[in-house]
Design an enzyme around this catalytic site. Sequence first.
Site, mmCIF file in Angstrom:
data_model
loop_
_atom_site.group_PDB
_atom_site.id
_atom_site.type_symbol
_atom_site.label_atom_id
_atom_site.label_comp_id
_atom_site.label_asym_id
_atom_site.label_seq_id
_atom_site.Cartn_x
_atom_site.Cartn_y
_atom_site.Cartn_z
ATOM 1 N N TYR A 72 0.846 -1.206 0.000
ATOM 2 C CA TYR A 72 0.000 0.000 0.000
ATOM 3 C C TYR A 72 0.872 1.244 0.000
ATOM 4 O O TYR A 72 2.002 1.217 0.472
ATOM 5 C CB TYR A 72 -0.896 0.012 1.248
ATOM 6 C CG TYR A 72 -2.049 -0.944 1.173
ATOM 7 C CD1 TYR A 72 -3.241 -0.587 0.546
ATOM 8 C CD2 TYR A 72 -1.940 -2.217 1.708
ATOM 9 C CE1 TYR A 72 -4.301 -1.468 0.475
ATOM 10 C CE2 TYR A 72 -2.997 -3.105 1.645
ATOM 11 C CZ TYR A 72 -4.178 -2.727 1.021
ATOM 12 O OH TYR A 72 -5.227 -3.607 0.949
ATOM 13 N N HIS A 106 -16.824 -4.034 -0.683
ATOM 14 C CA HIS A 106 -16.763 -4.101 -2.143
ATOM 15 C C HIS A 106 -17.871 -4.963 -2.734
ATOM 16 O O HIS A 106 -18.234 -4.794 -3.906
ATOM 17 C CB HIS A 106 -15.401 -4.635 -2.588
ATOM 18 C CG HIS A 106 -14.277 -3.671 -2.363
ATOM 19 N ND1 HIS A 106 -14.256 -2.404 -2.903
ATOM 20 C CD2 HIS A 106 -13.123 -3.790 -1.653
ATOM 21 C CE1 HIS A 106 -13.152 -1.784 -2.533
ATOM 22 N NE2 HIS A 106 -12.448 -2.601 -1.775
#
Length: 311
Positions: A86, A224
């Site tokens: 990330y 999601h």
Amino acid sequence: MASKNLQNIILLYNIILICGLCLVYSKAELPRFEHPIKPDGSLSILVVGDWGRRGAYNQTEVAAQMAKIGDQVEPDFIISTGDNFYEDGLTGVDDPAFEESFSNIYLGPSLQKQWYNVLGNHDYRGDVLAQLDPILRKKDSKWLCLRSFILNTDVAEFFFIDTTPFVDKYFTNPKHHKYDWRGVLPRDEYLFNLLKDLDTALKESSSDWKIVVGHHTLRSAGKHGITFELEERLLPVLQENNVDLYVNGHDHCLEHISSPDSPLQFLTSGGGSKAWRGNIRPWSPEELKLYYDGQGFMAMKLTKLLFLHFT
């Protein structure tokens, strides 16, 4: 399960906060690797996803728990379901994030096994070719990352699939993000060939257990939810070829969803660091067997029966 009775799958949920490697020829175009199993005929695996944050968001604590459970189950290898670094992947093969988020975090003796990694959408925001570069294996021999490949064992066959290029919004509405599509374009050709190769490999497989690993969710009660592009294009291939498990990350949780109309089971292991507390969508309780919105990972033991432990 239909073809393999669900009573043959025993799920034990213990929620805690938080080789030989050989490339061999395959008739399909996907690279194929072989991994040995234990002398007793079993195979133990740890599965973690969405982890690479230089130890932040409890990544270090999750790694410590992985090492403890690893001492007990003695994993033969470890699977990463993507989003390895990330927020924007690696900047190159010399990016210190590789050591700071991987080599210096997963230090337990039981974690010094082969890691088989797929790419996530955050990985595509950086230098994708860096994660695929063999030089990283020279830096840390347990690292192996390809876009898509097959891993064969005597117990099960694993099909690792590059799911990020399926998702339309990364191309049509990337917002302020820049994605590294080298090796993917032209996209339609890339996806056509990937699905064709996967379908061919699944049809060729004689394994008792067929397990597909990708980053994005197919069925998820998390943030999601359903990835509709995968539902339209990937799911029919899995169902037609009697795939047993689809294992993914992307949603930062642990979950198990059963399929009402096929043997396929959906497992999410995306709790390697940052979790999304309280983020759950309504889902049929008959299908949603487990949902945990904290950090964690999955331990899987395979024999002629399949044992899954969420930790």
